[in-house]
Design a protein around this motif. Structure first.
Motif, PDB file in Angstrom:
ATOM      1  N   THR A  41      84.931 -10.668  68.705  1.00  0.00           N
ATOM      2  CA  THR A  41      84.368 -11.980  68.377  1.00  0.00           C
ATOM      3  C   THR A  41      84.408 -12.217  66.867  1.00  0.00           C
ATOM      4  O   THR A  41      84.712 -13.329  66.422  1.00  0.00           O
ATOM      5  CB  THR A  41      82.934 -12.128  68.909  1.00  0.00           C
TER       6      THR A  41
ATOM      7  N   ILE B  79      82.001 -19.472  68.160  1.00  0.00           N
ATOM      8  CA  ILE B  79      81.526 -18.611  69.248  1.00  0.00           C
ATOM      9  C   ILE B  79      80.004 -18.565  69.247  1.00  0.00           C
ATOM     10  O   ILE B  79      79.378 -18.401  68.204  1.00  0.00           O
ATOM     11  CB  ILE B  79      82.103 -17.181  69.128  1.00  0.00           C
ATOM     12  N   TRP B  80      79.424 -18.730  70.460  1.00  0.00           N
ATOM     13  CA  TRP B  80      77.987 -18.646  70.648  1.00  0.00           C
ATOM     14  C   TRP B  80      77.675 -17.538  71.652  1.00  0.00           C
ATOM     15  O   TRP B  80      78.420 -17.351  72.618  1.00  0.00           O
ATOM     16  CB  TRP B  80      77.427 -19.951  71.201  1.00  0.00           C
ATOM     17  N   THR B  81      76.577 -16.832  71.428  1.00  0.00           N
ATOM     18  CA  THR B  81      76.103 -15.837  72.388  1.00  0.00           C
ATOM     19  C   THR B  81      75.201 -16.542  73.398  1.00  0.00           C
ATOM     20  O   THR B  81      74.171 -17.119  73.026  1.00  0.00           O
ATOM     21  CB  THR B  81      75.324 -14.714  71.684  1.00  0.00           C
TER      22      THR B  81
ATOM     23  N   GLU C  13      72.052 -12.108  75.796  1.00  0.00           N
ATOM     24  CA  GLU C  13      72.059 -10.777  75.180  1.00  0.00           C
ATOM     25  C   GLU C  13      71.764  -9.728  76.245  1.00  0.00           C
ATOM     26  O   GLU C  13      70.791  -9.857  76.986  1.00  0.00           O
ATOM     27  CB  GLU C  13      70.980 -10.696  74.096  1.00  0.00           C
TER      28      GLU C  13
ATOM     29  N   PRO D  17      77.007  -8.658  76.996  1.00  0.00           N
ATOM     30  CA  PRO D  17      76.679 -10.022  76.563  1.00  0.00           C
ATOM     31  C   PRO D  17      77.691 -11.052  77.069  1.00  0.00           C
ATOM     32  O   PRO D  17      78.845 -10.727  77.358  1.00  0.00           O
ATOM     33  CB  PRO D  17      76.725  -9.930  75.033  1.00  0.00           C
TER      34      PRO D  17
ATOM     35  N   TYR E  39      79.514 -14.702  76.077  1.00  0.00           N
ATOM     36  CA  TYR E  39      79.824 -15.561  74.938  1.00  0.00           C
ATOM     37  C   TYR E  39      80.527 -16.838  75.390  1.00  0.00           C
ATOM     38  O   TYR E  39      81.241 -16.848  76.396  1.00  0.00           O
ATOM     39  CB  TYR E  39      80.762 -14.834  73.958  1.00  0.00           C
TER      40      TYR E  39
ATOM     41  N   VAL F 208      83.304 -19.407  73.831  1.00  0.00           N
ATOM     42  CA  VAL F 208      84.316 -19.462  72.769  1.00  0.00           C
ATOM     43  C   VAL F 208      84.993 -20.824  72.815  1.00  0.00           C
ATOM     44  O   VAL F 208      85.553 -21.211  73.850  1.00  0.00           O
ATOM     45  CB  VAL F 208      85.372 -18.349  72.953  1.00  0.00           C
TER      46      VAL F 208
END
Length: 203
Positions: A91, A101-103, A106, A110, A112, A114
């Motif tokens: 990432t 990119i965001w998570t 958690e 994880p 993500y 994109v």
């Protein structure tokens, strides 16, 4: 498409790809062209052992390349022969290239999101087996991105075509001073080859 990513792609398109690699990529080009001629969805599942590095890079760059060259109705997926986690350096490398990119969650594995442009659907990245319900179960091309998975999976259920396009594992550089450089090199190689593939498709 995000401006930083467009600039990165424009630089990649100046890269030369060897005839040997072009020959390896031709079956994927043929698969996509056949699907387009038949007006069918193009589903591609990139598979490696752990679904943690190469298969994700290939999935994301292929989806981005299809958008860049305006090849419609392309859906890229990834999976492994076992489940682990998307390696964080992947990432980081993609963000440096210009992706956002965001998570989403958690955990030990994880999830993500994109994105390559403001208005695109995100590619959802997390480690999963190749036959996970998240992936297609029929009519897809199984692209084997590592020799271990290619040798260890003699049969991929539901695959219309099996295509070995293997890449050296950037994992060899983990915990070394050259890690960032190696991951960038691998991402660039995969990007260049996926962009080449979609540049050859006639819309």
């Amino acid at each position: 498409m995000y401006p930083k990513l467009i600039k990165y792609i424009e630089e990649i398109l100046l890269q030369d790809i060897s005839n040997e690699r072009k020959n390896l990529l031709q079956p994927l080009i043929d698969f996509i062209e056949l699907k387009k001629r038949n007006r069918e969805s193009v589903d591609i599942n990139f598979i490696c052992t752990h679904n943690s590095r190469r298969s994700h890079l290939a999935q994301i760059w292929a989806q981005t390349a299809s958008a860049y060259f305006k090849v419609s109705d392309v859906h890229c997926y990834s999976g492994g022969t076992e489940t682990t986690a998307l390696f964080p350096k992947v990432t980081e490398t993609l963000i440096e290239a210009g992706f956002h990119i965001w998570t989403l969650s958690e955990s030990e594995n994880p999830v993500y999101a994109v994105k390559y442009s403001e208005n695109s659907l995100p590619v959802i990245g997390f480690s999963k087996k190749y036959d996970d319900v998240f992936n297609p179960n029929t009519g897809f091309a199984a692209v084997m991105t590592c020799s271990h998975a290619d040798g260890g999976c003699p049969f991929i259920a539901g695959a219309e075509k099996r295509i070995p396009i293997t890449f050296e594992d950037p994992k060899i550089s983990d915990e070394t001073p050259g890690q960032t450089e190696i991951y960038n090199e691998r991402s660039l190689q995969i990007a260049a080859e996926m962009l080449y593939v979609f540049s050859r498709i006639n819309n």
